[in-house]
Write an enzyme that holds these catalytic residues in place. Structure first.
Site, mmCIF file in Angstrom:
data_model
loop_
_atom_site.group_PDB
_atom_site.id
_atom_site.type_symbol
_atom_site.label_atom_id
_atom_site.label_comp_id
_atom_site.label_asym_id
_atom_site.label_seq_id
_atom_site.Cartn_x
_atom_site.Cartn_y
_atom_site.Cartn_z
ATOM 1 N N HIS A 4 47.279 55.993 19.429
ATOM 2 C CA HIS A 4 48.334 57.006 19.447
ATOM 3 C C HIS A 4 48.112 58.042 20.549
ATOM 4 C CE1 HIS A 4 50.255 60.740 17.522
ATOM 5 N NE2 HIS A 4 51.248 59.943 17.858
ATOM 6 N N GLU A 24 50.242 53.779 22.613
ATOM 7 C CA GLU A 24 51.513 54.490 22.635
ATOM 8 C C GLU A 24 51.369 55.661 23.593
ATOM 9 O OE1 GLU A 24 54.093 57.607 20.102
ATOM 10 O OE2 GLU A 24 52.010 57.747 20.738
ATOM 11 N N HIS A 40 52.615 64.902 25.753
ATOM 12 C CA HIS A 40 53.153 65.169 24.417
ATOM 13 C C HIS A 40 53.461 66.647 24.240
ATOM 14 C CE1 HIS A 40 53.557 65.600 20.106
ATOM 15 N NE2 HIS A 40 53.666 64.294 20.004
#
Length: 272
Positions: A4, A24, A40
Site C-alpha cells: 500500500h 499500489e 498521497h
C-alpha cells in the site's frame, strides 16, 4: 499481496522485499489534468509517513526498470501495479483528458512506446463513478497511438465503495466488459465490516456479474488478514506484506492460497 502507498522508487524495493507481488501507487494531477506526482499527502494510514513523493514520469521510468527482465533493478515477483488516481482534485469534465494524458505518459515512460517496456499488469483505480470517461480517454488514446494491444495489460477499479449495482452500470456506460478488480476497504485507522466485500465476492462468483477479482484494504492485522481470506478475496492490500506472508503460510491457508506469478491471468476469475 498488494503493498500500500508505494510512492518512491526505494519503496518498490522495500515492499517487494517484504513479500509484495503487487504495489499500489497514488497519482496526483495538476490543474490541467496532467498526472504530476506519485503522492498521497495528509491524512494517510496510521503508522505511515504520508509525504513520499516522486515526479510521475520518473516513477514510471523506475517502475519500468523494476518490471523489465534483464534490468539490474528487475523484480521477477512484481507483476501488478494499481494506480490510485487522485482525480478528486479535477472537474468531472476533465476526466477524459486525464485518461488521455495518463495513457501518453504510460506509453512513453513505462511501455517504452511498445518496445520492451515494463511487463506488469496495470489497474487504473478511479475514486468517483462519474469520472468513468477517464477509461474512455485512456483506451481511445492507446488505440489512436497504434498500441491498442497494450490494453490487454490494463484493468479497472472504482475505489469509492459505491453500491455494486451502480458500479456495474458505470462500467456498462464506459464499455468495460472485463478486467475488473473491485476493491473495498477503509484506512487502517478505522474498522470496517466485511459485508460489502462479501457482496463483491458474490458478484464475482455469480457468473453474471462484471467483477473478476476482489481485494480488501488496508489489512494490517493478523485477525483481519484471516477474516479476509475466509471471505475468499483475491488480493489483500497492506502496509505490512510480511504479515500477509506469515498468515498465508499457516496450515489453514497454505493449501488454499498461493502468491500469484506472472503466468497467472489477473483478468480470469478463479474457480474453486
Amino acid at each position: 499481496i498488494m503493498g500500500h502507498m508505494v510512492n518512491s522508487l526505494a519503496q518498490i524495493d522495500e515492499f517487494v522485499g517484504l513479500g509484495s507481488n503487487s504495489i499500489e501507487t497514488d497519482v496526483s494531477f495538476d490543474k490541467q489534468a496532467n498526472p504530476e506526482y506519485t503522492y498521497h499527502g495528509i491524512p494517510c494510514d496510521c503508522g505511515r509517513s504520508c509525504g513520499h513523493s516522486t515526479k510521475f514520469n520518473d516513477f514510471l521510468k523506475g517502475l519500468r526498470k523494476a518490471t523489465t527482465p534483464g534490468d539490474s533493478k528487475y523484480h521477477e515477483k512484481l507483476i501488478l501495479v494499481v494506480f490510485d488516481l487522485k482525480t478528486g482534485s479535477l472537474y468531472d469534465n476533465q476526466a477524459y483528458d486525464a485518461g488521455t494524458k495518463l495513457a501518453k505518459n504510460l506509453l512513453q515512460h513505462y511501455w517504452n512506446n511498445g518496445n520492451n517496456g515494463g511487463r506488469a499488469y496495470i489497474i487504473l483505480s478511479i475514486p468517483k463513478l462519474n469520472h468513468y470517461k477517464l477509461i474512455t480517454g485512456f483506451k481511445e488514446t492507446l488505440k489512436n497511438e497504434g498500441h491498442g494491444d497494450l490494453l490487454e495489460k490494463v484493468g479497472h477499479g472504482f475505489s469509492g465503495n459505491d453500491d455494486i449495482s451502480e458500479v456495474q452500470k458505470t462500467y456498462n456506460k464506459a464499455g468495460v466488459t472485463g478486467h475488473v478488480w473491485q476493491s473495498d476497504g477503509i484506512t487502517n485507522c478505522l474498522l470496517r465490516g466485511l459485508s460489502r466485500v462479501k457482496a463483491a465476492v458474490a458478484n464475482r462468483d455469480s457468473g453474471s456479474g462484471i467483477i473478476n477479482k476482489v481485494y480488501y484494504w488496508t489489512v494490517d492485522k493478523r485477525s483481519t488478514t484471516r477474516d479476509s481470506l475466509d471471505a475468499k478475496v483475491d488480493g489483500i492490500m497492506t502496509n505490512y506484506p510480511d504479515i500477509t506472508v506469515e498468515i498465508l503460510n499457516e496450515d489453514a491457508y497454505k493449501k488454499k492460497f498461493r502468491i500469484a506469478t506472472y503466468e497467472d491471468n489477473p483478468w480470469e476469475t478463479f474457480k474453486e
